[in-house]
Write a protein that holds these residues in place. Structure first.
Motif, PDB file in Angstrom:
ATOM      1  N   LEU A 183       8.830 -11.890  -3.342  1.00 24.99           N
ATOM      2  CA  LEU A 183       9.756 -10.766  -3.286  1.00 24.99           C
ATOM      3  C   LEU A 183       9.754 -10.151  -1.890  1.00 24.99           C
ATOM      4  CD1 LEU A 183      11.654  -8.996  -5.020  1.00 24.99           C
ATOM      5  CD2 LEU A 183       9.695  -7.527  -5.478  1.00 24.99           C
ATOM      6  N   GLU A 240      12.786  -9.970   0.921  1.00 29.42           N
ATOM      7  CA  GLU A 240      13.194  -8.706   1.543  1.00 29.42           C
ATOM      8  C   GLU A 240      13.245  -8.827   3.065  1.00 29.42           C
ATOM      9  OE1 GLU A 240      14.062  -5.622   0.431  1.00 29.42           O
ATOM     10  OE2 GLU A 240      14.118  -6.314  -1.634  1.00 29.42           O
ATOM     11  N   PRO A 251      11.350  -5.151  -7.340  1.00 30.16           N
ATOM     12  CA  PRO A 251      11.298  -4.339  -6.123  1.00 30.16           C
ATOM     13  C   PRO A 251      11.250  -2.849  -6.412  1.00 30.16           C
ATOM     14  CG  PRO A 251      13.523  -5.136  -6.497  1.00 30.16           C
ATOM     15  CD  PRO A 251      12.659  -5.795  -7.532  1.00 30.16           C
ATOM     16  N   SER A 284      15.550  -1.113   1.943  1.00 26.47           N
ATOM     17  CA  SER A 284      14.734  -2.271   1.596  1.00 26.47           C
ATOM     18  C   SER A 284      13.558  -1.820   0.736  1.00 26.47           C
ATOM     19  CB  SER A 284      14.210  -2.967   2.850  1.00 26.47           C
ATOM     20  OG  SER A 284      15.272  -3.466   3.631  1.00 26.47           O
ATOM     21  N   ALA A 285      13.146  -2.693  -0.162  1.00 21.63           N
ATOM     22  CA  ALA A 285      12.000  -2.382  -1.014  1.00 21.63           C
ATOM     23  C   ALA A 285      10.742  -2.282  -0.174  1.00 21.63           C
ATOM     24  CB  ALA A 285      11.835  -3.449  -2.089  1.00 21.63           C
ATOM     25  N   ALA A 329       6.228  -3.770  -4.711  1.00 21.29           N
ATOM     26  CA  ALA A 329       6.592  -4.575  -5.871  1.00 21.29           C
ATOM     27  C   ALA A 329       5.792  -4.096  -7.077  1.00 21.29           C
ATOM     28  CB  ALA A 329       6.308  -6.051  -5.619  1.00 21.29           C
ATOM     29  N   THR A 366      10.455   1.293 -12.003  1.00 24.77           N
ATOM     30  CA  THR A 366      10.583   1.210 -10.542  1.00 24.77           C
ATOM     31  C   THR A 366      11.500   2.313 -10.008  1.00 24.77           C
ATOM     32  OG1 THR A 366      12.447  -0.371 -10.617  1.00 24.77           O
ATOM     33  CG2 THR A 366      10.214  -1.284 -10.571  1.00 24.77           C
TER      34      THR A 366
END
Length: 245
Positions: free
Chosen positions: A142, A146, A202, A209-210, A213, A237
């Protein structure tokens, strides 16, 4: 502190200069560096200029002294353990109490993974491998997704195979990362550790942007059951993001 160039390894002079600036604080002068280290002025000025050029040091507004620069701040941030606010930890604990699988929060820092909130009932087995080989874990993939086309994503040389299921072909991995970006989730089954599986979602603010996680992990044969909680995990999340960032 005495300056001993004959017994210093490469970069030691730069490290000693950084130590002095860190100890004296913002506004440290070249003379203070020279006097503290008993360093030849020519050497001190050469090291100081190089550190400024590489952004490990910055000049003060009046140009009379030095301060730790942006690059050092990045190193400190990357090395220090992530801090999870009490409110965020409580939200994660509440989610854990209703499930019989591991729930971990993994932060992204300078293209590296950092364990922020590990499930105390189901600790991570292969911590080093997960942190060192992001291509083999759901959280790592992940993060790589990203990063997009960043050149820092993959290490040079072949990708490490941790099990027979670990994806080591870069083209195949790139295809998977594109799918992860499209779906907004990453998973791995038997790739990091034989017999285990993980789903990563995310955590980040809208239109950004994440930065972390949320990982749901458990035995590989239970992955379908774990995935049944994906929507509840997505809701979590969205609650976590404003508490963390």
């Amino acid at each position: 502190m005495n300056y001993r160039p004959k017994h210093s390894g490469p970069g030691a002079a730069s490290l000693r200069v950084l130590e002095v600036v860190a100890r004296f604080g913002t506004g440290t002068t070249a003379k203070e560096v020279i006097d503290s280290l008993q360093m030849p002025p020519a050497t001190a000025y050469r090291v100081l200029n190089a550190l400024v050029a590489d952004e490990y040091l910055s000049r003060t507004f009046d140009l009379r002294g030095f301060a730790l620069g942006h690059a050092i701040s990045g190193l400190i941030t990357a090395a220090s353990p992530p801090t999870v606010p009490t409110a965020a930890h409580s939200v994660i604990e509440e989610f854990r109490s209703g499930n019989r699988f591991a729930v971990h929060l993994i932060m992204f820092r300078n293209a590296a993974l950092r364990i922020a909130d590990e499930d105390p009932d189901y600790p991570i087995h292969l911590t080093f491998e997960m942190l060192r080989y992001p291509h083999a874990s759901a959280a790592g993939k992940l993060m790589l997704a990203e990063l997009g086309d960043s050149a820092s994503r993959f290490p040079r040389g072949p990708l490490m195979s941790l099990t027979q299921h670990t994806i080591t072909d870069r083209r195949q991995l790139e295809e998977q990362l594109s799918e992860i970006r499209f779906k907004g989730e990453a998973s791995e089954i038997n790739e990091l550790e034989q017999g285990s599986a993980s789903l990563a979602l995310p955590v980040g603010l809208p239109n950004e942007s994440a930065g972390a996680a949320l990982c749901l992990s458990g035995p590989a044969e239970r992955f379908t059951t774990i995935y049944e909680h994906v929507e509840a995990a997505r809701e979590l999340t969205s609650r976590l993001a404003p508490l963390l960032f």
